[in-house]
Design a protein around this motif. Structure first.
Motif, PDB file in Angstrom:
ATOM      1  N   ALA A 170      20.595 -71.967  73.149  1.00  0.00           N
ATOM      2  CA  ALA A 170      19.641 -73.067  73.326  1.00  0.00           C
ATOM      3  C   ALA A 170      18.313 -72.532  73.862  1.00  0.00           C
ATOM      4  CB  ALA A 170      20.222 -74.108  74.281  1.00  0.00           C
ATOM      5  N   GLU A 171      18.376 -71.635  74.813  1.00  0.00           N
ATOM      6  CA  GLU A 171      17.170 -71.048  75.402  1.00  0.00           C
ATOM      7  C   GLU A 171      16.380 -70.245  74.375  1.00  0.00           C
ATOM      8  OE1 GLU A 171      14.239 -70.139  78.087  1.00  0.00           O
ATOM      9  OE2 GLU A 171      15.861 -71.587  78.320  1.00  0.00           O
ATOM     10  N   GLU A 172      17.078 -69.487  73.534  1.00  0.00           N
ATOM     11  CA  GLU A 172      16.405 -68.704  72.501  1.00  0.00           C
ATOM     12  C   GLU A 172      15.670 -69.598  71.505  1.00  0.00           C
ATOM     13  OE1 GLU A 172      18.949 -64.647  71.826  1.00  0.00           O
ATOM     14  OE2 GLU A 172      19.902 -66.524  71.218  1.00  0.00           O
ATOM     15  N   ILE A 173      16.282 -70.713  71.156  1.00  0.00           N
ATOM     16  CA  ILE A 173      15.650 -71.633  70.201  1.00  0.00           C
ATOM     17  C   ILE A 173      14.393 -72.243  70.809  1.00  0.00           C
ATOM     18  CG2 ILE A 173      15.946 -73.799  68.918  1.00  0.00           C
ATOM     19  CD1 ILE A 173      18.976 -72.989  68.738  1.00  0.00           C
TER      20      ILE A 173
ATOM     21  N   PRO B  26       9.221 -81.949  66.580  1.00  0.00           N
ATOM     22  CA  PRO B  26       9.123 -82.574  65.258  1.00  0.00           C
ATOM     23  C   PRO B  26       8.596 -81.631  64.173  1.00  0.00           C
ATOM     24  CG  PRO B  26       8.262 -84.057  66.929  1.00  0.00           C
ATOM     25  CD  PRO B  26       8.502 -82.727  67.597  1.00  0.00           C
ATOM     26  N   VAL B  27       7.665 -80.764  64.521  1.00  0.00           N
ATOM     27  CA  VAL B  27       7.113 -79.842  63.517  1.00  0.00           C
ATOM     28  C   VAL B  27       8.158 -78.795  63.129  1.00  0.00           C
ATOM     29  CG1 VAL B  27       5.343 -78.088  63.072  1.00  0.00           C
ATOM     30  CG2 VAL B  27       4.730 -80.245  64.186  1.00  0.00           C
ATOM     31  N   LEU B  28       8.866 -78.244  64.112  1.00  0.00           N
ATOM     32  CA  LEU B  28       9.936 -77.299  63.784  1.00  0.00           C
ATOM     33  C   LEU B  28      10.994 -77.982  62.930  1.00  0.00           C
ATOM     34  CD1 LEU B  28      11.241 -74.511  63.974  1.00  0.00           C
ATOM     35  CD2 LEU B  28      12.296 -75.242  66.139  1.00  0.00           C
ATOM     36  N   ALA B  29      11.327 -79.217  63.263  1.00  0.00           N
ATOM     37  CA  ALA B  29      12.299 -79.974  62.477  1.00  0.00           C
ATOM     38  C   ALA B  29      11.828 -80.113  61.031  1.00  0.00           C
ATOM     39  CB  ALA B  29      12.528 -81.347  63.100  1.00  0.00           C
TER      40      ALA B  29
ATOM     41  N   ASN C 283      15.792 -84.958  66.524  1.00  0.00           N
ATOM     42  CA  ASN C 283      16.901 -85.095  67.480  1.00  0.00           C
ATOM     43  C   ASN C 283      17.844 -83.896  67.417  1.00  0.00           C
ATOM     44  OD1 ASN C 283      15.949 -87.551  68.387  1.00  0.00           O
ATOM     45  ND2 ASN C 283      17.195 -88.737  66.962  1.00  0.00           N
ATOM     46  N   LEU C 284      18.018 -83.333  66.226  1.00  0.00           N
ATOM     47  CA  LEU C 284      18.876 -82.155  66.103  1.00  0.00           C
ATOM     48  C   LEU C 284      18.251 -80.960  66.822  1.00  0.00           C
ATOM     49  CD1 LEU C 284      21.470 -80.958  65.019  1.00  0.00           C
ATOM     50  CD2 LEU C 284      20.293 -80.514  62.854  1.00  0.00           C
ATOM     51  N   ILE C 285      16.944 -80.788  66.690  1.00  0.00           N
ATOM     52  CA  ILE C 285      16.252 -79.712  67.412  1.00  0.00           C
ATOM     53  C   ILE C 285      16.457 -79.897  68.915  1.00  0.00           C
ATOM     54  CG2 ILE C 285      14.009 -78.634  67.927  1.00  0.00           C
ATOM     55  CD1 ILE C 285      14.874 -78.099  65.064  1.00  0.00           C
ATOM     56  N   SER C 286      16.303 -81.121  69.375  1.00  0.00           N
ATOM     57  CA  SER C 286      16.508 -81.431  70.790  1.00  0.00           C
ATOM     58  C   SER C 286      17.935 -81.100  71.223  1.00  0.00           C
ATOM     59  CB  SER C 286      16.207 -82.911  71.043  1.00  0.00           C
ATOM     60  OG  SER C 286      16.481 -83.245  72.380  1.00  0.00           O
ATOM     61  N   ASP C 287      18.909 -81.456  70.397  1.00  0.00           N
ATOM     62  CA  ASP C 287      20.309 -81.146  70.707  1.00  0.00           C
ATOM     63  C   ASP C 287      20.540 -79.642  70.781  1.00  0.00           C
ATOM     64  OD1 ASP C 287      20.924 -83.838  70.783  1.00  0.00           O
ATOM     65  OD2 ASP C 287      21.988 -83.864  68.856  1.00  0.00           O
ATOM     66  N   TRP C 288      19.929 -78.885  69.865  1.00  0.00           N
ATOM     67  CA  TRP C 288      20.066 -77.424  69.904  1.00  0.00           C
ATOM     68  C   TRP C 288      19.482 -76.860  71.185  1.00  0.00           C
ATOM     69  CZ3 TRP C 288      17.768 -76.250  64.404  1.00  0.00           C
ATOM     70  CH2 TRP C 288      18.707 -76.573  63.423  1.00  0.00           C
TER      71      TRP C 288
ATOM     72  N   ARG D 103      19.065 -78.275  74.034  1.00  0.00           N
ATOM     73  CA  ARG D 103      19.814 -78.687  75.224  1.00  0.00           C
ATOM     74  C   ARG D 103      21.230 -78.123  75.229  1.00  0.00           C
ATOM     75  NH1 ARG D 103      20.699 -84.109  75.077  1.00  0.00           N
ATOM     76  NH2 ARG D 103      19.971 -84.262  72.944  1.00  0.00           N
ATOM     77  N   GLY D 104      21.612 -77.446  74.146  1.00  0.00           N
ATOM     78  CA  GLY D 104      22.944 -76.857  74.063  1.00  0.00           C
ATOM     79  C   GLY D 104      24.025 -77.841  73.685  1.00  0.00           C
ATOM     80  N   VAL D 105      23.651 -79.035  73.258  1.00  0.00           N
ATOM     81  CA  VAL D 105      24.623 -80.059  72.864  1.00  0.00           C
ATOM     82  C   VAL D 105      25.281 -79.670  71.542  1.00  0.00           C
ATOM     83  CG1 VAL D 105      24.890 -82.488  72.194  1.00  0.00           C
ATOM     84  CG2 VAL D 105      23.381 -81.867  74.093  1.00  0.00           C
ATOM     85  N   ARG D 106      24.478 -79.130  70.635  1.00  0.00           N
ATOM     86  CA  ARG D 106      24.968 -78.667  69.335  1.00  0.00           C
ATOM     87  C   ARG D 106      24.412 -77.281  69.077  1.00  0.00           C
ATOM     88  NH1 ARG D 106      24.074 -83.303  64.991  1.00  0.00           N
ATOM     89  NH2 ARG D 106      25.405 -81.922  63.800  1.00  0.00           N
ATOM     90  N   LYS D 107      25.012 -76.583  68.110  1.00  0.00           N
ATOM     91  CA  LYS D 107      24.552 -75.238  67.751  1.00  0.00           C
ATOM     92  C   LYS D 107      24.170 -75.219  66.276  1.00  0.00           C
ATOM     93  CE  LYS D 107      27.260 -72.935  71.203  1.00  0.00           C
ATOM     94  NZ  LYS D 107      27.890 -71.722  71.601  1.00  0.00           N
ATOM     95  N   PRO D 108      23.075 -74.527  65.948  1.00  0.00           N
ATOM     96  CA  PRO D 108      22.690 -74.441  64.539  1.00  0.00           C
ATOM     97  C   PRO D 108      23.661 -73.561  63.765  1.00  0.00           C
ATOM     98  CG  PRO D 108      21.267 -73.058  65.856  1.00  0.00           C
ATOM     99  CD  PRO D 108      22.145 -73.812  66.815  1.00  0.00           C
ATOM    100  N   GLY D 109      23.806 -73.858  62.509  1.00  0.00           N
ATOM    101  CA  GLY D 109      24.670 -73.061  61.652  1.00  0.00           C
ATOM    102  C   GLY D 109      24.119 -73.053  60.235  1.00  0.00           C
ATOM    103  N   GLY D 110      24.750 -72.313  59.370  1.00  0.00           N
ATOM    104  CA  GLY D 110      24.401 -72.290  57.957  1.00  0.00           C
ATOM    105  C   GLY D 110      22.953 -71.921  57.699  1.00  0.00           C
ATOM    106  N   ALA D 111      22.338 -72.698  56.799  1.00  0.00           N
ATOM    107  CA  ALA D 111      20.967 -72.410  56.371  1.00  0.00           C
ATOM    108  C   ALA D 111      19.978 -72.528  57.526  1.00  0.00           C
ATOM    109  CB  ALA D 111      20.573 -73.353  55.241  1.00  0.00           C
ATOM    110  N   ALA D 112      20.189 -73.497  58.427  1.00  0.00           N
ATOM    111  CA  ALA D 112      19.268 -73.667  59.554  1.00  0.00           C
ATOM    112  C   ALA D 112      19.274 -72.430  60.452  1.00  0.00           C
ATOM    113  CB  ALA D 112      19.631 -74.916  60.354  1.00  0.00           C
ATOM    114  N   LEU D 113      20.451 -71.883  60.715  1.00  0.00           N
ATOM    115  CA  LEU D 113      20.540 -70.681  61.549  1.00  0.00           C
ATOM    116  C   LEU D 113      19.886 -69.498  60.847  1.00  0.00           C
ATOM    117  CD1 LEU D 113      21.490 -69.354  64.133  1.00  0.00           C
ATOM    118  CD2 LEU D 113      23.714 -68.976  63.039  1.00  0.00           C
ATOM    119  N   LYS D 114      20.074 -69.387  59.552  1.00  0.00           N
ATOM    120  CA  LYS D 114      19.438 -68.313  58.784  1.00  0.00           C
ATOM    121  C   LYS D 114      17.915 -68.435  58.864  1.00  0.00           C
ATOM    122  CE  LYS D 114      20.141 -65.257  55.245  1.00  0.00           C
ATOM    123  NZ  LYS D 114      21.060 -64.166  55.222  1.00  0.00           N
TER     124      LYS D 114
END
Length: 106
Positions: free
Chosen positions: A47-50, A62-65, A73-78, A80-91
């Motif tokens: 979360a900190e790295e993101i 919003p711009v990163l999203a 909201n997904l960026i915010s969740d990432w 805050r550590g609520v969710r983790k990015p995966g797949g294409a978003a992580l790439k």
């Protein structure tokens, strides 16, 4: 984008197998096996790295999203550590980390 390999030997073997795949000598399942063996997987991000990455690039959530084609909201969740990015978003996040946001901008 250039692939990252475990070693020079892995790079040579993978490139040869990729050529054989293009010729139809190697099937898709075998090529996937060589991808797993030879390519370095995408690194997970905390979360900190993101958040640090977004701030380094001077982007709002919003711009990163928008760049990643996900919700704010997904960026915010990432972040805050609520969710983790995966797949294409992580790439894409890893691509931005190494080459900057211009690597994924239109």
């Amino acid at each position: 984008m250039q692939n990252k390999y475990h070693s020079e030997i892995a790079a040579a073997v993978h490139e040869d197998m990729r050529d054989m795949f293009k010729l139809g000598v190697v099937d898709k399942q075998t090529m996937r096996t060589f991808d797993e063996l030879c390519l370095v997987p995408v690194q997970p991000m905390t979360a900190e790295e993101i958040r640090t990455l977004r701030e380094r690039e001077g982007l709002s959530q919003p711009v990163l999203a928008w760049y990643l084609n996900v919700s704010k909201n997904l960026i915010s969740d990432w972040e805050r550590g609520v969710r983790k990015p995966g797949g294409a978003a992580l790439k894409l996040l890893n691509l931005v980390k190494t080459k900057g946001v211009q690597a994924i901008s239109l």
